[in-house]
Design a protein around this motif. Structure first.
Motif, PDB file in Angstrom:
ATOM      1  N   ARG A 110      -6.710  -2.171  -1.355  1.00  0.00           N
ATOM      2  CA  ARG A 110      -5.503  -2.782  -0.805  1.00  0.00           C
ATOM      3  C   ARG A 110      -4.251  -2.386  -1.585  1.00  0.00           C
ATOM      4  O   ARG A 110      -3.192  -2.156  -0.988  1.00  0.00           O
ATOM      5  CB  ARG A 110      -5.648  -4.309  -0.808  1.00  0.00           C
ATOM      6  N   ALA A 111      -4.342  -2.289  -2.900  1.00  0.00           N
ATOM      7  CA  ALA A 111      -3.159  -1.984  -3.703  1.00  0.00           C
ATOM      8  C   ALA A 111      -2.562  -0.639  -3.316  1.00  0.00           C
ATOM      9  O   ALA A 111      -1.339  -0.499  -3.175  1.00  0.00           O
ATOM     10  CB  ALA A 111      -3.517  -1.995  -5.186  1.00  0.00           C
ATOM     11  N   GLY A 112      -3.404   0.377  -3.107  1.00  0.00           N
ATOM     12  CA  GLY A 112      -2.898   1.681  -2.711  1.00  0.00           C
ATOM     13  C   GLY A 112      -2.245   1.662  -1.339  1.00  0.00           C
ATOM     14  O   GLY A 112      -1.222   2.321  -1.107  1.00  0.00           O
ATOM     15  N   VAL A 113      -2.814   0.881  -0.410  1.00  0.00           N
ATOM     16  CA  VAL A 113      -2.228   0.799   0.926  1.00  0.00           C
ATOM     17  C   VAL A 113      -0.889   0.077   0.889  1.00  0.00           C
ATOM     18  O   VAL A 113       0.069   0.470   1.557  1.00  0.00           O
ATOM     19  CB  VAL A 113      -3.207   0.097   1.890  1.00  0.00           C
ATOM     20  N   VAL A 114      -0.790  -0.992   0.095  1.00  0.00           N
ATOM     21  CA  VAL A 114       0.480  -1.713  -0.030  1.00  0.00           C
ATOM     22  C   VAL A 114       1.556  -0.807  -0.616  1.00  0.00           C
ATOM     23  O   VAL A 114       2.711  -0.802  -0.159  1.00  0.00           O
ATOM     24  CB  VAL A 114       0.281  -2.974  -0.891  1.00  0.00           C
ATOM     25  N   ALA A 115       1.209  -0.037  -1.619  1.00  0.00           N
ATOM     26  CA  ALA A 115       2.178   0.904  -2.199  1.00  0.00           C
ATOM     27  C   ALA A 115       2.612   1.949  -1.173  1.00  0.00           C
ATOM     28  O   ALA A 115       3.797   2.303  -1.086  1.00  0.00           O
ATOM     29  CB  ALA A 115       1.578   1.577  -3.433  1.00  0.00           C
ATOM     30  N   ALA A 116       1.676   2.467  -0.384  1.00  0.00           N
ATOM     31  CA  ALA A 116       2.020   3.449   0.642  1.00  0.00           C
ATOM     32  C   ALA A 116       2.919   2.838   1.713  1.00  0.00           C
ATOM     33  O   ALA A 116       3.859   3.492   2.200  1.00  0.00           O
ATOM     34  CB  ALA A 116       0.746   4.009   1.270  1.00  0.00           C
ATOM     35  N   LEU A 117       2.665   1.595   2.102  1.00  0.00           N
ATOM     36  CA  LEU A 117       3.523   0.942   3.084  1.00  0.00           C
ATOM     37  C   LEU A 117       4.937   0.759   2.543  1.00  0.00           C
ATOM     38  O   LEU A 117       5.923   0.940   3.286  1.00  0.00           O
ATOM     39  CB  LEU A 117       2.927  -0.415   3.472  1.00  0.00           C
ATOM     40  N   ALA A 118       5.056   0.410   1.271  1.00  0.00           N
ATOM     41  CA  ALA A 118       6.384   0.262   0.673  1.00  0.00           C
ATOM     42  C   ALA A 118       7.116   1.603   0.635  1.00  0.00           C
ATOM     43  O   ALA A 118       8.321   1.678   0.935  1.00  0.00           O
ATOM     44  CB  ALA A 118       6.258  -0.320  -0.730  1.00  0.00           C
ATOM     45  N   GLU A 119       6.405   2.668   0.274  1.00  0.00           N
ATOM     46  CA  GLU A 119       7.038   3.994   0.267  1.00  0.00           C
ATOM     47  C   GLU A 119       7.452   4.413   1.669  1.00  0.00           C
ATOM     48  O   GLU A 119       8.493   5.046   1.865  1.00  0.00           O
ATOM     49  CB  GLU A 119       6.074   5.008  -0.333  1.00  0.00           C
ATOM     50  N   ASP A 177       8.379   2.388   4.075  1.00  0.00           N
ATOM     51  CA  ASP A 177       9.585   1.632   4.416  1.00  0.00           C
ATOM     52  C   ASP A 177      10.817   2.250   3.771  1.00  0.00           C
ATOM     53  O   ASP A 177      11.886   2.341   4.395  1.00  0.00           O
ATOM     54  CB  ASP A 177       9.423   0.177   3.972  1.00  0.00           C
ATOM     55  N   GLN A 178      10.669   2.678   2.522  1.00  0.00           N
ATOM     56  CA  GLN A 178      11.802   3.331   1.862  1.00  0.00           C
ATOM     57  C   GLN A 178      12.150   4.646   2.552  1.00  0.00           C
ATOM     58  O   GLN A 178      13.324   4.978   2.731  1.00  0.00           O
ATOM     59  CB  GLN A 178      11.470   3.565   0.393  1.00  0.00           C
ATOM     60  N   ALA A 179      11.114   5.390   2.947  1.00  0.00           N
ATOM     61  CA  ALA A 179      11.382   6.651   3.642  1.00  0.00           C
ATOM     62  C   ALA A 179      12.045   6.411   4.987  1.00  0.00           C
ATOM     63  O   ALA A 179      12.942   7.160   5.394  1.00  0.00           O
ATOM     64  CB  ALA A 179      10.073   7.424   3.824  1.00  0.00           C
ATOM     65  N   ASP A 180      11.621   5.362   5.696  1.00  0.00           N
ATOM     66  CA  ASP A 180      12.252   5.041   6.976  1.00  0.00           C
ATOM     67  C   ASP A 180      13.707   4.654   6.782  1.00  0.00           C
ATOM     68  O   ASP A 180      14.580   5.025   7.584  1.00  0.00           O
ATOM     69  CB  ASP A 180      11.497   3.899   7.668  1.00  0.00           C
ATOM     70  N   ALA A 181      13.982   3.895   5.705  1.00  0.00           N
ATOM     71  CA  ALA A 181      15.367   3.530   5.421  1.00  0.00           C
ATOM     72  C   ALA A 181      16.202   4.760   5.089  1.00  0.00           C
ATOM     73  O   ALA A 181      17.342   4.896   5.550  1.00  0.00           O
ATOM     74  CB  ALA A 181      15.419   2.524   4.264  1.00  0.00           C
ATOM     75  N   ALA A 182      15.623   5.667   4.298  1.00  0.00           N
ATOM     76  CA  ALA A 182      16.355   6.903   3.978  1.00  0.00           C
ATOM     77  C   ALA A 182      16.560   7.760   5.206  1.00  0.00           C
ATOM     78  O   ALA A 182      17.614   8.392   5.387  1.00  0.00           O
ATOM     79  CB  ALA A 182      15.594   7.686   2.896  1.00  0.00           C
TER      80      ALA A 182
END
Length: 530
Positions: A302-311, A313-318
């Motif tokens: 789960r930790a790796g998936v949560v980190a990927a989802l956060a990245e 979201d940042q990429a979508d914002a960028a």
């Protein structure tokens, strides 16, 4: 004052001195050769046949660890055949380089016949709920992630209100004549600290005070080891036999079945929010359900998936910021992993082809999946009744890194079937009481209680209530390097501390794990799941 639920009775009441119909028929049929031998004067043969009949009596009547001996024999033979044929071992197609279609689930055991469809857009967000089709059991299911405030700090009045809300949900499911089962799945997972790590990464300043950095690092280490996270789901299961007619009236095919399920989802959600005080009810999409399935088999992912989802979201914002800039920023190479904004494309969702374990093996006493091992047990209702919220100790881990989960199932009987079974139980109770009276056998207190409850069912049906056969399955999951048998004994101790009696699902550990840890609508009460 605690709210105690004790208004339940045995599923079947033996009308002939505690024996049901098939047990009595088996004993009578196997005793006929004994009487024939006695009639013919073959006394040695009669003695030998009597010994065989006593063995049949023990196998038929005496339970072994809560199960009939015949059931143990059939299960043992089935497990032996499955082991010889290699059916107890699973190897994912992706682990041998044959993943195929990434949207097709590749799951072991009873989950092998699962297929997940995207429903039509619904609501203001136009989200597509995941519709789970089980080809083996011929059922359709939808799952919602729920958030409940808990019962630890509520008074008896509020507990009674929520208990009545649960009864109202089951009555609603029965009145729809479509819902076959309502499943509540809860997992208590050790906190991996993924959200806290992301928060610290976003808010930590490079020129911050060293003391604040040290305090936050110490808090992170201490809280991560001591904290747990609770995940809860509600799954509604509709069999194809009940769905077919209603789906034809809604257009047929997958869209027709999705419309029927969407209507049921609205009714169930209203009852969950109003009657059972759920704070949030979110029907899962296919990627969300795949993540719940993957973390069920491998809690550490789960930790790796949560980190990927956060990245992502940042990429979508960028990407959104880049698209609102210069017109030329939208251009980019079609073969690059970056668009014109310079933000990478991140695939954070778990594909269904990778949602299951890379390998799994069902042994006699536990179930091994990837680098984890699990032990499952059923929970029997006590004669003294169950207190509302009594299952809380079952969800409390005994050590860091241990996961607890359980599933409470409410199979719903049709009104006609429930009324027929109620009449049969009442007749069995009356006949058994008369036979004991004529034979001069005194009824025990437990037998009188069961007979009284069986006679009271008719009045409940007259008031519009439904009949259900509730049961629960709990599971403990630990890394394969740990002593899984020791954690299984701790799980049994937690069940007994909660006031229930545990019964290990030996020879069926894979089914118990799938039912209690993966919210895909699998249960123990349907023939297709056996």
């Amino acid at each position: 004052m605690a709210l105690v639920f004790d208004d339940y009775s045995r599923d079947r009441i033996g009308w002939f001195f505690g024996l049901n119909g098939w047990q009595l028929a088996t004993l009578v049929t196997t005793s006929l050769p004994v009487f024939f031998a006695v009639r013919s004067g073959l006394w040695l043969t009669a003695a030998a046949l009597s010994g065989g009949w006593l063995l049949v009596l023990l196998v038929t009547v005496v339970p072994v660890r809560g199960r009939p001996a015949t059931g143990w024999l059939i299960a043992s033979l089935s497990y032996l055949v499955g082991t010889v044929a290699g059916w107890t071992q699973f190897r994912a197609r992706a682990s041998v380089g044959r993943a195929g279609v990434m949207e097709a689930p590749d799951l072991p055991g009873v989950l092998h016949g699962i297929e997940v469809h995207d429903g039509p857009p619904r609501g203001a967000s136009l989200s597509r709920a995941a519709i789970v089709q089980d080809h083996a059991a011929r059922t359709w299911a939808v799952t919602a992630a729920v958030v409940h405030p808990g019962l630890g700090f509520v008074d008896a009045e509020e507990r009674a209100h929520q208990a009545n809300g649960l009864g109202g949900l089951l009555d609603l499911a029965s009145h729809t004549e479509l819902i076959d089962e309502v499943l509540f799945t809860v997992r208590t997972v050790p906190d991996d600290g993924a959200e806290r790590d992301l928060w610290m990464l976003r808010h930590r300043r490079a020129d911050g005070p060293p003391l604040a950095r040290a305090v936050n690092d110490d808090l992170r280490q201490a809280l991560t080891q001591a904290s747990v996270r609770t995940e809860a789901w509600v799954t509604v299961v509709v069999p194809e036999t009940r769905m077919a007619r209603a789906a034809r009236q809604c257009g047929g095919g997958l869209d027709g079945r999705a419309r029927v399920l969407y209507g049921l989802m609205g009714e169930v959600e209203a009852q969950l929010r109003a009657g059972m005080a759920m704070n949030e009810v979110s029907w899962l999409t296919s990627p969300q359900l795949a993540l719940a399935c993957r973390t069920g088999f491998a809690p550490g992912d789960r930790a790796g998936v949560v980190a990927a989802l956060a990245e992502r979201d940042q990429a979508d914002a960028a990407r959104a910021a880049g698209s609102s800039g210069a017109p030329g920023a939208a251009g980019g190479s079609g073969g690059s992993d970056r668009d014109g904004s310079g933000a990478p494309r991140i695939a954070a969702d778990v594909p269904w082809a990778l949602a299951g374990p890379a390998g799994a093996e069902a042994t006699t006493r536990h179930y091994t999946h990837d680098a984890w091992s699990s032990i499952s047990a059923t929970i029997t209702l006590p004669d003294s009744g169950a207190v509302m919220g009594a299952l809380a100790p079952v969800l409390t881990p005994s050590e860091p890194g241990e996961r607890r989960s359980f599933m409470v199932a409410y199979p719903i009987l049709r009104q006609a079937t429930a009324d027929r079974q109620s009449a049969t139980r009442e007749w069995s109770a009356d006949l058994g009481e008369e036979l004991r009276a004529k034979a001069g056998v005194k009824m025990r207190a437990r037998q009188r209680t069961e007979a009284t409850r069986a006679r009271g069912l008719d009045g409940k049906f007259a008031r519009g209530h439904s009949m259900t056969r509730p049961y629960a399955v709990c599971t403990v999951t630990v890394p394969s390097t740990a002593r899984v048998e020791e954690f299984g004994r701790r799980l049994d101790a937690s069940v007994r501390r909660a006031g229930f009696a545990p019964l290990r699902l030996d020879l069926s550990q894979d089914l118990g794990f799938a039912a209690s840890s993966v919210p895909l609508g699998v249960s123990l009460s349907r023939r297709g799941d056996a």
